[in-house]
Design an enzyme around this catalytic site. Structure first.
Site, PDB file in Angstrom:
ATOM      1  N   GLY A  46       0.835  -1.197   0.000  1.00  0.00           N
ATOM      2  CA  GLY A  46       0.000   0.000   0.000  1.00  0.00           C
ATOM      3  C   GLY A  46       0.867   1.243   0.000  1.00  0.00           C
ATOM      4  O   GLY A  46       2.020   1.203   0.449  1.00  0.00           O
ATOM      5  N   GLN A  51       2.825  10.099   0.988  1.00  0.00           N
ATOM      6  CA  GLN A  51       4.144   9.465   0.973  1.00  0.00           C
ATOM      7  C   GLN A  51       4.940   9.796  -0.288  1.00  0.00           C
ATOM      8  O   GLN A  51       6.143   9.564  -0.338  1.00  0.00           O
ATOM      9  CB  GLN A  51       4.017   7.938   1.103  1.00  0.00           C
ATOM     10  CG  GLN A  51       3.501   7.509   2.463  1.00  0.00           C
ATOM     11  CD  GLN A  51       3.441   6.009   2.548  1.00  0.00           C
ATOM     12  OE1 GLN A  51       2.496   5.389   2.069  1.00  0.00           O
ATOM     13  NE2 GLN A  51       4.459   5.400   3.139  1.00  0.00           N
ATOM     14  N   CYS A  88       6.190   0.175   7.506  1.00  0.00           N
ATOM     15  CA  CYS A  88       5.779   1.344   6.719  1.00  0.00           C
ATOM     16  C   CYS A  88       6.904   1.721   5.767  1.00  0.00           C
ATOM     17  O   CYS A  88       8.065   1.743   6.161  1.00  0.00           O
ATOM     18  CB  CYS A  88       5.488   2.511   7.660  1.00  0.00           C
ATOM     19  SG  CYS A  88       5.045   4.032   6.786  1.00  0.00           S
ATOM     20  N   LEU A  89       6.565   2.001   4.519  1.00  0.00           N
ATOM     21  CA  LEU A  89       7.590   2.363   3.519  1.00  0.00           C
ATOM     22  C   LEU A  89       8.295   3.671   3.883  1.00  0.00           C
ATOM     23  O   LEU A  89       9.384   3.930   3.381  1.00  0.00           O
ATOM     24  CB  LEU A  89       6.960   2.480   2.126  1.00  0.00           C
ATOM     25  CG  LEU A  89       6.426   1.175   1.531  1.00  0.00           C
ATOM     26  CD1 LEU A  89       5.770   1.434   0.179  1.00  0.00           C
ATOM     27  CD2 LEU A  89       7.551   0.143   1.379  1.00  0.00           C
ATOM     28  N   HIS A 130      -3.842   1.401   7.906  1.00  0.00           N
ATOM     29  CA  HIS A 130      -2.516   2.028   7.845  1.00  0.00           C
ATOM     30  C   HIS A 130      -2.516   3.199   6.854  1.00  0.00           C
ATOM     31  O   HIS A 130      -2.018   4.283   7.152  1.00  0.00           O
ATOM     32  CB  HIS A 130      -1.477   0.962   7.448  1.00  0.00           C
ATOM     33  CG  HIS A 130      -0.078   1.476   7.385  1.00  0.00           C
ATOM     34  ND1 HIS A 130       0.850   1.208   8.369  1.00  0.00           N
ATOM     35  CD2 HIS A 130       0.549   2.251   6.474  1.00  0.00           C
ATOM     36  CE1 HIS A 130       1.996   1.812   8.050  1.00  0.00           C
ATOM     37  NE2 HIS A 130       1.840   2.440   6.891  1.00  0.00           N
ATOM     38  N   GLU A 131      -3.093   2.975   5.673  1.00  0.00           N
ATOM     39  CA  GLU A 131      -3.106   4.032   4.638  1.00  0.00           C
ATOM     40  C   GLU A 131      -4.031   5.181   5.046  1.00  0.00           C
ATOM     41  O   GLU A 131      -3.727   6.348   4.802  1.00  0.00           O
ATOM     42  CB  GLU A 131      -3.507   3.466   3.274  1.00  0.00           C
ATOM     43  CG  GLU A 131      -2.638   2.317   2.750  1.00  0.00           C
ATOM     44  CD  GLU A 131      -1.147   2.561   2.860  1.00  0.00           C
ATOM     45  OE1 GLU A 131      -0.698   3.723   2.760  1.00  0.00           O
ATOM     46  OE2 GLU A 131      -0.404   1.575   3.065  1.00  0.00           O
ATOM     47  N   HIS A 134      -2.156   7.514   7.175  1.00  0.00           N
ATOM     48  CA  HIS A 134      -1.285   8.420   6.403  1.00  0.00           C
ATOM     49  C   HIS A 134      -2.070   9.645   5.928  1.00  0.00           C
ATOM     50  O   HIS A 134      -1.541  10.751   5.913  1.00  0.00           O
ATOM     51  CB  HIS A 134      -0.690   7.713   5.183  1.00  0.00           C
ATOM     52  CG  HIS A 134       0.557   6.931   5.487  1.00  0.00           C
ATOM     53  ND1 HIS A 134       1.680   7.496   6.042  1.00  0.00           N
ATOM     54  CD2 HIS A 134       0.858   5.621   5.291  1.00  0.00           C
ATOM     55  CE1 HIS A 134       2.614   6.566   6.180  1.00  0.00           C
ATOM     56  NE2 HIS A 134       2.141   5.416   5.742  1.00  0.00           N
TER      57      HIS A 134
HETATM   58 NI    NI Z   1       3.097   3.596   5.734  1.00  0.00          NI
END
Ligand code: NI
Length: 168
Positions: A46, A51, A88-89, A130-131, A134
Site C-alpha cells: 500500500g 508518501q 511502513c515504507l 494504515h493508509e 497516512h
Molecule cells: Ni506507511
C-alpha cells in the site's frame, strides 16, 4: 510512468491532514499510475499520496489481487482485534507488532467515480487502516505502545540526524 522517491520519517508532509479530492483529471490518473509503479518498486502492499509528497486523500494498494486506488476513503465501521507485524515504507527496515481492529468497512470513490464499499479483514483490513492513518498525518510510531515507541524513537532520532541534508 515514473517512480517517486518515498518521503521518509521526519518529512513534515507525512504529518499533514491530506485534503479531499474534488475531481479526477489526467494529472490524477498519471499520479495513480506512478504510485502503482512506486509501490511495486518499493516493494509494498500500500502507498498513500502524502508518501509521495501529494497532500490528497488517495491511496493505492495491492495485496496480491491486482492494483487498486481509492479516493476520499472513510472507515465507517470496525470490529474485532488483530495483532500483526506492521511496517511502513516511510520507516523502512523496521516493524512492530501492533493490535488494531481486524475487520473494517471502508467506503470511498474509485478513479471512475464509482462508490466503493469494501469489507476487509486481516492483511487488507490492516492495509486500509494504515493508509487511512497516512491521510490523517498519523504515522505507525503513534500506534505503538509506550515501550515500542521509546525504542522506535531512539532508532529514528539517530537515523534522522545521520541523513545528509542533500537527501531531503
Ligand atoms: Ni506507511
Amino acid at each position: 510512468m515514473a517512480i517517486y522517491p518515498i518521503r521518509q520519517f521526519g518529512d513534515p508532509v507525512l504529518r499533514q491532514r491530506a485534503r479531499e479530492i474534488e475531481d479526477v483529471d489526467g494529472a490524477l490518473v498519471r499520479l495513480v499510475e506512478d504510485m502503482y509503479e512506486t509501490m511495486y518498486e518499493a516493494p509494498g502492499v500500500g502507498l498513500a499520496a502524502p508518501q509521495v509528497g501529494v497532500e490528497r486523500r488517495l491511496f493505492v494498494y495491492d495485496i496480491g489481487d491486482g492494483p487498486n486506488a481509492i479516493m476520499n476513503p472513510v472507515i465507517v465501521e470496525s470490529r474485532g482485534e488483530w495483532s500483526y507485524d506492521e511496517g511502513c515504507l516511510s520507516i523502512p527496515g523496521l516493524s512492530w507488532n501492533v493490535v488494531r481492529p481486524n475487520e473494517v468497512h471502508l467506503r470511498g470513490i474509485s478513479l471512475d467515480g464509482e462508490e466503493i464499499d469494501i469489507e476487509a479483514d486481516e492483511l487488507l483490513g490492516r492495509c486500509f487502516q494504515h493508509e487511512m492513518d497516512h491521510l490523517d498525518g498519523i504515522l505507525l510510531v503513534e500506534r505503538l505502545d509506550v515501550e515500542q515507541r521509546k525504542e522506535a524513537m531512539a532508532i529514528l532520532r539517530n537515523r534522522v540526524l545521520n541523513v545528509e541534508p542533500s537527501v531531503y
